[in-house]
Design a protein around this motif. Structure first.
Motif, mmCIF file in Angstrom:
data_model
loop_
_atom_site.group_PDB
_atom_site.id
_atom_site.type_symbol
_atom_site.label_atom_id
_atom_site.label_comp_id
_atom_site.label_asym_id
_atom_site.label_seq_id
_atom_site.Cartn_x
_atom_site.Cartn_y
_atom_site.Cartn_z
ATOM 1 N N LEU A 1 0.829 -1.202 0.000
ATOM 2 C CA LEU A 1 0.000 0.000 0.000
ATOM 3 C C LEU A 1 0.870 1.262 0.000
ATOM 4 C CD1 LEU A 1 -2.915 1.121 0.181
ATOM 5 C CD2 LEU A 1 -2.607 1.156 2.645
ATOM 6 N N GLY A 2 1.936 1.258 0.798
ATOM 7 C CA GLY A 2 2.847 2.403 0.832
ATOM 8 C C GLY A 2 3.541 2.628 -0.493
ATOM 9 N N ILE A 3 3.988 1.558 -1.116
ATOM 10 C CA ILE A 3 4.646 1.672 -2.422
ATOM 11 C C ILE A 3 3.662 2.165 -3.467
ATOM 12 C CG2 ILE A 3 5.755 0.343 -4.264
ATOM 13 C CD1 ILE A 3 6.962 -1.434 -2.036
ATOM 14 N N THR A 4 2.443 1.633 -3.446
ATOM 15 C CA THR A 4 1.410 2.068 -4.394
ATOM 16 C C THR A 4 1.085 3.544 -4.203
ATOM 17 O OG1 THR A 4 0.477 -0.154 -4.365
ATOM 18 C CG2 THR A 4 -0.916 1.595 -5.235
ATOM 19 N N LEU A 5 0.953 3.978 -2.952
ATOM 20 C CA LEU A 5 0.670 5.383 -2.673
ATOM 21 C C LEU A 5 1.782 6.282 -3.213
ATOM 22 C CD1 LEU A 5 -1.019 7.584 -1.243
ATOM 23 C CD2 LEU A 5 0.357 7.137 0.797
ATOM 24 N N ALA A 6 3.022 5.892 -3.000
ATOM 25 C CA ALA A 6 4.156 6.690 -3.483
ATOM 26 C C ALA A 6 4.158 6.779 -5.008
ATOM 27 C CB ALA A 6 5.462 6.086 -2.982
ATOM 28 N N VAL A 7 3.901 5.677 -5.666
ATOM 29 C CA VAL A 7 3.879 5.682 -7.134
ATOM 30 C C VAL A 7 2.731 6.546 -7.644
ATOM 31 C CG1 VAL A 7 3.520 4.217 -9.166
ATOM 32 C CG2 VAL A 7 5.068 3.473 -7.344
ATOM 33 N N VAL A 8 1.569 6.462 -7.004
ATOM 34 C CA VAL A 8 0.418 7.288 -7.410
ATOM 35 C C VAL A 8 0.763 8.776 -7.243
ATOM 36 C CG1 VAL A 8 -1.937 7.947 -6.786
ATOM 37 C CG2 VAL A 8 -1.340 5.540 -7.042
ATOM 38 N N ILE A 9 1.378 9.132 -6.126
ATOM 39 C CA ILE A 9 1.762 10.535 -5.908
ATOM 40 C C ILE A 9 2.754 10.986 -6.986
ATOM 41 C CG2 ILE A 9 2.976 12.129 -4.368
ATOM 42 C CD1 ILE A 9 1.830 10.539 -2.012
ATOM 43 N N LEU A 10 3.736 10.154 -7.278
ATOM 44 C CA LEU A 10 4.719 10.501 -8.321
ATOM 45 C C LEU A 10 4.051 10.705 -9.678
ATOM 46 C CD1 LEU A 10 7.679 8.143 -7.385
ATOM 47 C CD2 LEU A 10 7.700 10.635 -7.363
ATOM 48 N N VAL A 11 3.137 9.814 -10.028
ATOM 49 C CA VAL A 11 2.457 9.918 -11.330
ATOM 50 C C VAL A 11 1.578 11.171 -11.377
ATOM 51 C CG1 VAL A 11 0.690 8.836 -12.779
ATOM 52 C CG2 VAL A 11 2.553 7.460 -11.836
ATOM 53 N N VAL A 12 0.816 11.417 -10.321
ATOM 54 C CA VAL A 12 -0.090 12.575 -10.307
ATOM 55 C C VAL A 12 0.704 13.882 -10.347
ATOM 56 C CG1 VAL A 12 -1.766 13.832 -8.886
ATOM 57 C CG2 VAL A 12 -2.014 11.379 -9.215
ATOM 58 N N VAL A 13 1.760 13.978 -9.555
ATOM 59 C CA VAL A 13 2.566 15.206 -9.543
ATOM 60 C C VAL A 13 3.234 15.420 -10.896
ATOM 61 C CG1 VAL A 13 4.609 16.290 -8.528
ATOM 62 C CG2 VAL A 13 2.903 15.240 -7.055
ATOM 63 N N THR A 14 3.752 14.368 -11.494
ATOM 64 C CA THR A 14 4.366 14.492 -12.818
ATOM 65 C C THR A 14 3.342 14.933 -13.851
ATOM 66 O OG1 THR A 14 5.933 12.755 -12.237
ATOM 67 C CG2 THR A 14 5.711 13.278 -14.568
ATOM 68 N N TRP A 15 2.154 14.350 -13.807
ATOM 69 C CA TRP A 15 1.090 14.742 -14.736
ATOM 70 C C TRP A 15 0.707 16.215 -14.540
ATOM 71 C CZ3 TRP A 15 -4.041 16.067 -13.459
ATOM 72 C CH2 TRP A 15 -4.866 16.284 -14.565
ATOM 73 N N MET A 16 0.576 16.636 -13.271
ATOM 74 C CA MET A 16 0.207 18.022 -13.001
ATOM 75 C C MET A 16 1.306 18.987 -13.455
ATOM 76 S SD MET A 16 -1.705 17.694 -9.329
ATOM 77 C CE MET A 16 -2.371 19.352 -9.298
ATOM 78 N N LEU A 17 2.557 18.572 -13.347
ATOM 79 C CA LEU A 17 3.656 19.404 -13.836
ATOM 80 C C LEU A 17 3.598 19.536 -15.350
ATOM 81 C CD1 LEU A 17 6.786 18.365 -11.769
ATOM 82 C CD2 LEU A 17 5.923 20.671 -12.091
ATOM 83 N N LEU A 18 3.388 18.427 -16.025
ATOM 84 C CA LEU A 18 3.369 18.441 -17.486
ATOM 85 C C LEU A 18 2.190 19.229 -18.048
ATOM 86 C CD1 LEU A 18 4.448 14.760 -18.229
ATOM 87 C CD2 LEU A 18 5.818 16.840 -18.452
ATOM 88 N N THR A 19 1.076 19.232 -17.338
ATOM 89 C CA THR A 19 -0.102 19.968 -17.802
ATOM 90 C C THR A 19 -0.163 21.382 -17.227
ATOM 91 O OG1 THR A 19 -1.449 19.024 -16.030
ATOM 92 C CG2 THR A 19 -1.467 17.890 -18.160
#
Length: 129
Positions: free
Chosen positions: A5-23
């Motif tokens: 769950l911790g690893i999944t949460l970290a990956v989700v945060i990384l993906v969302v932040v990267t997406w928000m940066l790109l957009t």
């Protein structure tokens, strides 16, 4: 299960932040903080014994207490940073509003001078009355 769950949460945060940066929905200075948080969660998720080691170093009895303490310190830091950003923005807004008020007064003065000049029969610069 909690490690996954911790690893999944970290990956989700990384993906969302990267997406928000790109957009362009999140500025870089805020994204850096979230990326650091995500990486810290990822490291703790991959190496849960690291939290126990830190607990021993800091002399905390329960690893969860150290985790909550770190989270509270992080939230206090974020709150302080956002308060500072808000203060800066309020100063800029006040300064801009003052400049707009001065410019509006100047425009109204110029408009009155032009309208009173035309009413009295004074010719404009192009020679038309």
């Amino acid at each position: 299960m909690i490690v996954l769950l911790g690893i999944t949460l970290a990956v989700v945060i990384l993906v969302v932040v990267t997406w928000m940066l790109l957009t362009r929905r999140l500025r870089e200075k805020y994204a850096a903080l979230w990326l650091v948080i995500a990486l810290a969660v990822l490291v703790l998720g991959i190496f849960p014994q690291l939290l126990e080691t830190l607990t021993g170093i800091f002399g905390v009895q329960v690893p969860a207490n150290l985790l909550f303490s770190m989270a509270i310190v992080l939230l206090l830091g974020v709150s302080l940073h956002l308060s500072w950003e808000l203060s800066q923005a309020e100063d800029e807004i006040r300064r801009a509003a003052e400049e707009v008020a001065i410019l509006r007064a100047q425009v109204e003065r110029i408009e009155r001078a032009i309208s009173s000049g035309k009413a009295s029969g004074v010719e404009d610069a192009d020679g038309v009355g």
